[in-house]
Design a protein around this motif. Structure first.
Motif, PDB file in Angstrom:
ATOM      1  N   ALA B 170       0.858  -1.179   0.000  1.00  0.00           N
ATOM      2  CA  ALA B 170       0.000   0.000   0.000  1.00  0.00           C
ATOM      3  C   ALA B 170       0.895   1.230   0.000  1.00  0.00           C
ATOM      4  O   ALA B 170       2.089   1.140   0.316  1.00  0.00           O
ATOM      5  CB  ALA B 170      -0.898   0.004   1.233  1.00  0.00           C
ATOM      6  N   GLY B 171       0.310   2.371  -0.331  1.00  0.00           N
ATOM      7  CA  GLY B 171       1.148   3.571  -0.328  1.00  0.00           C
ATOM      8  C   GLY B 171       0.361   4.801  -0.732  1.00  0.00           C
ATOM      9  O   GLY B 171      -0.730   4.714  -1.308  1.00  0.00           O
ATOM     10  N   VAL B 172       0.923   5.945  -0.400  1.00  0.00           N
ATOM     11  CA  VAL B 172       0.279   7.209  -0.739  1.00  0.00           C
ATOM     12  C   VAL B 172       1.373   8.212  -1.109  1.00  0.00           C
ATOM     13  O   VAL B 172       2.474   8.173  -0.567  1.00  0.00           O
ATOM     14  CB  VAL B 172      -0.600   7.704   0.433  1.00  0.00           C
ATOM     15  N   GLN B 173       1.069   9.074  -2.077  1.00  0.00           N
ATOM     16  CA  GLN B 173       2.046  10.051  -2.536  1.00  0.00           C
ATOM     17  C   GLN B 173       1.525  11.461  -2.345  1.00  0.00           C
ATOM     18  O   GLN B 173       0.397  11.770  -2.750  1.00  0.00           O
ATOM     19  CB  GLN B 173       2.374   9.827  -4.016  1.00  0.00           C
ATOM     20  N   TYR B 174       2.340  12.320  -1.717  1.00  0.00           N
ATOM     21  CA  TYR B 174       1.994  13.731  -1.567  1.00  0.00           C
ATOM     22  C   TYR B 174       2.820  14.571  -2.527  1.00  0.00           C
ATOM     23  O   TYR B 174       4.053  14.415  -2.604  1.00  0.00           O
ATOM     24  CB  TYR B 174       2.274  14.213  -0.138  1.00  0.00           C
ATOM     25  N   THR B 175       2.158  15.461  -3.236  1.00  0.00           N
ATOM     26  CA  THR B 175       2.823  16.480  -4.036  1.00  0.00           C
ATOM     27  C   THR B 175       3.006  17.690  -3.124  1.00  0.00           C
ATOM     28  O   THR B 175       2.046  18.141  -2.503  1.00  0.00           O
ATOM     29  CB  THR B 175       1.935  16.856  -5.243  1.00  0.00           C
ATOM     30  N   VAL B 176       4.242  18.186  -3.045  1.00  0.00           N
ATOM     31  CA  VAL B 176       4.539  19.272  -2.104  1.00  0.00           C
ATOM     32  C   VAL B 176       5.193  20.431  -2.850  1.00  0.00           C
ATOM     33  O   VAL B 176       6.257  20.264  -3.435  1.00  0.00           O
ATOM     34  CB  VAL B 176       5.498  18.791  -0.998  1.00  0.00           C
ATOM     35  N   PRO B 177       4.569  21.598  -2.874  1.00  0.00           N
ATOM     36  CA  PRO B 177       5.198  22.735  -3.545  1.00  0.00           C
ATOM     37  C   PRO B 177       6.430  23.184  -2.765  1.00  0.00           C
ATOM     38  O   PRO B 177       6.461  23.084  -1.540  1.00  0.00           O
ATOM     39  CB  PRO B 177       4.106  23.804  -3.524  1.00  0.00           C
ATOM     40  N   VAL B 178       7.436  23.670  -3.485  1.00  0.00           N
ATOM     41  CA  VAL B 178       8.682  24.081  -2.831  1.00  0.00           C
ATOM     42  C   VAL B 178       8.518  25.509  -2.284  1.00  0.00           C
ATOM     43  O   VAL B 178       8.409  26.470  -3.042  1.00  0.00           O
ATOM     44  CB  VAL B 178       9.862  24.016  -3.820  1.00  0.00           C
ATOM     45  N   GLN B 179       8.475  25.615  -0.949  1.00  0.00           N
ATOM     46  CA  GLN B 179       8.164  26.890  -0.307  1.00  0.00           C
ATOM     47  C   GLN B 179       9.151  27.992  -0.672  1.00  0.00           C
ATOM     48  O   GLN B 179       8.769  29.145  -0.894  1.00  0.00           O
ATOM     49  CB  GLN B 179       8.115  26.697   1.215  1.00  0.00           C
ATOM     50  N   SER B 180      10.437  27.661  -0.772  1.00  0.00           N
ATOM     51  CA  SER B 180      11.435  28.708  -1.034  1.00  0.00           C
ATOM     52  C   SER B 180      11.216  29.338  -2.413  1.00  0.00           C
ATOM     53  O   SER B 180      11.446  30.536  -2.607  1.00  0.00           O
ATOM     54  CB  SER B 180      12.847  28.122  -0.936  1.00  0.00           C
ATOM     55  N   VAL B 181      10.737  28.552  -3.365  1.00  0.00           N
ATOM     56  CA  VAL B 181      10.454  29.082  -4.702  1.00  0.00           C
ATOM     57  C   VAL B 181       9.219  29.983  -4.671  1.00  0.00           C
ATOM     58  O   VAL B 181       9.185  31.054  -5.283  1.00  0.00           O
ATOM     59  CB  VAL B 181      10.262  27.911  -5.689  1.00  0.00           C
ATOM     60  N   ILE B 182       8.194  29.556  -3.931  1.00  0.00           N
ATOM     61  CA  ILE B 182       6.988  30.387  -3.785  1.00  0.00           C
ATOM     62  C   ILE B 182       7.360  31.728  -3.150  1.00  0.00           C
ATOM     63  O   ILE B 182       6.901  32.785  -3.585  1.00  0.00           O
ATOM     64  CB  ILE B 182       5.922  29.644  -2.941  1.00  0.00           C
ATOM     65  N   ASP B 183       8.217  31.682  -2.143  1.00  0.00           N
ATOM     66  CA  ASP B 183       8.631  32.925  -1.484  1.00  0.00           C
ATOM     67  C   ASP B 183       9.338  33.859  -2.464  1.00  0.00           C
ATOM     68  O   ASP B 183       9.134  35.078  -2.428  1.00  0.00           O
ATOM     69  CB  ASP B 183       9.549  32.613  -0.293  1.00  0.00           C
ATOM     70  N   ARG B 184      10.189  33.297  -3.335  1.00  0.00           N
ATOM     71  CA  ARG B 184      10.881  34.132  -4.331  1.00  0.00           C
ATOM     72  C   ARG B 184       9.880  34.804  -5.261  1.00  0.00           C
ATOM     73  O   ARG B 184       9.998  35.991  -5.566  1.00  0.00           O
ATOM     74  CB  ARG B 184      11.843  33.278  -5.171  1.00  0.00           C
ATOM     75  N   ILE B 185       8.880  34.048  -5.717  1.00  0.00           N
ATOM     76  CA  ILE B 185       7.891  34.611  -6.639  1.00  0.00           C
ATOM     77  C   ILE B 185       7.055  35.679  -5.939  1.00  0.00           C
ATOM     78  O   ILE B 185       6.802  36.747  -6.491  1.00  0.00           O
ATOM     79  CB  ILE B 185       6.996  33.494  -7.214  1.00  0.00           C
ATOM     80  N   ARG B 186       6.659  35.395  -4.707  1.00  0.00           N
ATOM     81  CA  ARG B 186       5.874  36.391  -3.952  1.00  0.00           C
ATOM     82  C   ARG B 186       6.657  37.676  -3.733  1.00  0.00           C
ATOM     83  O   ARG B 186       6.083  38.747  -3.568  1.00  0.00           O
ATOM     84  CB  ARG B 186       5.468  35.820  -2.593  1.00  0.00           C
ATOM     85  N   HIS B 199       8.100  21.311  -7.379  1.00  0.00           N
ATOM     86  CA  HIS B 199       7.403  20.390  -6.476  1.00  0.00           C
ATOM     87  C   HIS B 199       8.323  19.261  -6.027  1.00  0.00           C
ATOM     88  O   HIS B 199       9.152  18.794  -6.797  1.00  0.00           O
ATOM     89  CB  HIS B 199       6.194  19.751  -7.186  1.00  0.00           C
ATOM     90  N   LEU B 200       8.134  18.836  -4.794  1.00  0.00           N
ATOM     91  CA  LEU B 200       8.738  17.596  -4.291  1.00  0.00           C
ATOM     92  C   LEU B 200       7.664  16.511  -4.295  1.00  0.00           C
ATOM     93  O   LEU B 200       6.471  16.818  -4.247  1.00  0.00           O
ATOM     94  CB  LEU B 200       9.209  17.782  -2.842  1.00  0.00           C
ATOM     95  N   ARG B 201       8.140  15.250  -4.300  1.00  0.00           N
ATOM     96  CA  ARG B 201       7.177  14.154  -4.192  1.00  0.00           C
ATOM     97  C   ARG B 201       7.543  13.302  -2.983  1.00  0.00           C
ATOM     98  O   ARG B 201       8.657  12.807  -2.890  1.00  0.00           O
ATOM     99  CB  ARG B 201       7.163  13.327  -5.484  1.00  0.00           C
ATOM    100  N   GLN B 202       6.612  13.206  -2.038  1.00  0.00           N
ATOM    101  CA  GLN B 202       6.840  12.432  -0.815  1.00  0.00           C
ATOM    102  C   GLN B 202       5.998  11.161  -0.870  1.00  0.00           C
ATOM    103  O   GLN B 202       4.776  11.251  -0.970  1.00  0.00           O
ATOM    104  CB  GLN B 202       6.429  13.234   0.421  1.00  0.00           C
ATOM    105  N   CYS B 203       6.678   9.992  -0.774  1.00  0.00           N
ATOM    106  CA  CYS B 203       5.957   8.727  -0.835  1.00  0.00           C
ATOM    107  C   CYS B 203       6.005   8.025   0.517  1.00  0.00           C
ATOM    108  O   CYS B 203       7.075   7.922   1.128  1.00  0.00           O
ATOM    109  CB  CYS B 203       6.590   7.812  -1.881  1.00  0.00           C
ATOM    110  N   PHE B 204       4.853   7.566   0.975  1.00  0.00           N
ATOM    111  CA  PHE B 204       4.774   6.744   2.190  1.00  0.00           C
ATOM    112  C   PHE B 204       4.308   5.360   1.761  1.00  0.00           C
ATOM    113  O   PHE B 204       3.233   5.224   1.180  1.00  0.00           O
ATOM    114  CB  PHE B 204       3.823   7.380   3.203  1.00  0.00           C
ATOM    115  N   VAL B 205       5.187   4.378   2.032  1.00  0.00           N
ATOM    116  CA  VAL B 205       5.000   3.062   1.424  1.00  0.00           C
ATOM    117  C   VAL B 205       4.946   1.974   2.493  1.00  0.00           C
ATOM    118  O   VAL B 205       5.770   1.954   3.414  1.00  0.00           O
ATOM    119  CB  VAL B 205       6.170   2.763   0.454  1.00  0.00           C
ATOM    120  N   VAL B 206       3.974   1.077   2.346  1.00  0.00           N
ATOM    121  CA  VAL B 206       3.935  -0.145   3.162  1.00  0.00           C
ATOM    122  C   VAL B 206       4.463  -1.281   2.278  1.00  0.00           C
ATOM    123  O   VAL B 206       3.869  -1.584   1.237  1.00  0.00           O
ATOM    124  CB  VAL B 206       2.488  -0.472   3.606  1.00  0.00           C
ATOM    125  N   ALA B 207       5.619  -1.861   2.684  1.00  0.00           N
ATOM    126  CA  ALA B 207       6.217  -2.947   1.890  1.00  0.00           C
ATOM    127  C   ALA B 207       5.659  -4.293   2.345  1.00  0.00           C
ATOM    128  O   ALA B 207       5.272  -4.463   3.508  1.00  0.00           O
ATOM    129  CB  ALA B 207       7.732  -2.932   2.053  1.00  0.00           C
TER     130      ALA B 207
END
Lengths: 328, 328
Positions: B170-186, B199-207
């Motif tokens: 089983a597993g789930v994947q989170y898409t995570v925006p890169v905060q430092s890049v958002i701060d630069r644009i803002r 974006h980063l991709r964070q995977c949580f996996v049950v093997a």
């Protein structure tokens, strides 16, 4: 097809100059003339090359101008000008006296319907884009609470109030949203907020020589309607500092709605602006709505419209096909 | 006047359940029935009390349902269902295969025009509210650059990809925006960004027991299209942890446009969502557009529409007068 939309500007203060600049960024729009109550020969165009006319000459442009963008003030200019100009041209304005919008709408709607023209009233960013976002978030999240914050930005009305205090030579007032409160709302809280908790007021004041600074400070912070309900700071500066550091017209703000769906699931919608120039941004909104006003008029529509009545696709120079392909 | 808008739901997964919940928050809407390809007797309503019907019974509801909200998937359900249902009812859907929107639009438009119905396609938040904000900001600031960030949120497609790796239970994947890049644009920068930088991709996996975790990790991070172009982390967890900490479906994101007006004046427009439940929020958007679809149909309009074609005022249960008075 590649016929440009012919635009006139009525009123040539900061907003009118902003509209002149914004039209240059939109190749499908063409500035025909700028109308003023002043002596037109005395005016210089922000970009050079614009034609100035006295406002009394407007009627001679019937058939030569598709949309007039009205850049006068809401207190006395627009209540007269919008219905008068709407009897000859399609119009766009930024009427922003919230309490008087219903009667303004009725007057403009009647004038525009009589003459078969179309008038977009009360656009810009608030009223305008902020209003759109209040509506959108409330329609999607009927159970919730919304918050509008303004700033950090210069408030013209409050700056004027400072300058009316005896002993004040010049001054500027910034409205500053309270960051800690915004952070609480963004994290899902829905606090009840007193006026004082949402915004701070920062005043930068040039005092006349020999004036009593403590009296000036006390008069400002205690001024009813303007400052008494807020935490207000007063900083005395020199004329040079005022010119060097406070000549810009930045503004912005946020509309945040915090709502719930299902069994208490939190959902937050936020729209924000960070503007180096309030009048240039407002002008850019007016110009996009001028495109929409022309298109609605071409469809045979007439009467007054607000941002709530206009499909956003009409704001873009792109075709509906392109929009679906590239932006949806 | 106080006639309710009669709504049907087609498809009863997470989105369909969200629509059922959202209708309860809108007293001017009434749920008539939920249509499913499964055995209707086996289904239980999220709120209790809803009537289930097999999809083949839909035709019997002609004249009894004003709008069908289609809650199927974009890959195979909607390309068939929307044109079919549009031949009988007004519809709203969340078709989100961006590249196929033009052909989907044509198919639905033809079906709806033939039968005199109105179909709102591809609404929700992206496509949907994010699209509206991309259009709005681009129309107002033609000189500029826009950025769309998604997350932090669960990506169903990427979670499915993880689960196809041998040895993954089983597993789930989170898409995570890169905060430092958002701060630069803002802060006004307009960087050119590679996929990996946004974006980063964070995977949580049950093997599975005895599976080689290093091989699983290598297969995930190197997977073309899904993970190879991103910085991806893989964390192995237990089934209990997965259930306890990763059962929700949060999502959200930002559309930011950084533009200039006049002589290089910076102006930033930002729209953001922070959602505890992606399907419940998407459902709430569909329900607001169901109201608009019904109203457009009542005006005698037919054919396909997108969010770009619909005045936002039609999303609200309030009258145009109330909107001008309270929200403008």
């Amino acid at each position: 097809m590649s016929q440009t939309i012919k635009v006139g500007i009525v009123g040539y203060g900061n907003l009118g100059r902003g509209v002149e600049l914004a039209i240059r960024q939109n190749p499908d729009l063409e500035l025909v003339a700028i109308f003023t109550r002043r002596e037109p020969g005395n005016l210089n165009s922000a970009q050079g090359g614009a034609k100035f006319e006295h406002i009394s000459a407007a009627e001679q442009y019937k058939g030569k101008i598709d949309v007039m963008i009205l850049c006068g003030g809401s207190a006395t200019d627009l209540p007269e000008q919008t219905p008068a100009i709407a009897s000859m041209f399609n119009t766009v304005d930024s009427f922003d006296t919230h309490a008087k919008i219903p009667e303004f709408y009725e007057a403009v709607d009647a004038a525009a319907k009589r003459s078969g023209t179309l008038s977009v009233i009360s656009t810009g960013w608030d009223p305008g884009l902020f209003s759109l976002n209040r509506l959108l978030a409330e329609a999607i999240l009927p159970e919730g609470k919304d918050y509008t914050f303004w700033g950090k930005g210069v408030s013209q009305g409050h700056s004027d109030a400072i300058r009316r205090v005896p002993g004040v030579k010049a001054g500027v007032q910034y409205t500053v949203p309270v960051q800690s409160v915004i952070d609480r709302i963004r994290s899902g809280e829905t606090p009840e907020l007193a006026t004082r908790e949402k915004h701070l007021r920062q005043c930068f004041v040039v005092a006349e020589e020999g004036a009593d600074q403590e009296r000036i400070r006390a008069e400002i912070v205690g001024m009813p309607n303007y400052f008494a309900d807020y935490d207000t700071t007063v900083t005395f500066i020199t004329e040079e500092e005022l010119r060097a550091e406070h000549a810009g017209m930045p503004h912005g703000g946020f509309v945040i709605r915090s709502g719930v769906t299902g069994a208490g699931t939190k959902q937050i919608v936020e729209f924000g602006l960070k503007l180096e120039s309030n009048p240039e941004f407002t002008a850019s909104v007016l110009v996009a709505y001028a495109r929409a006003a022309h298109r609605l008029s071409e469809q045979g529509q007439s009467g007054a419209r607000t941002v709530f009545d206009i499909p956003l696709g009409l704001l873009s120079p792109k075709s509906a096909d392109e929009l679906r392909r590239d932006l949806l």
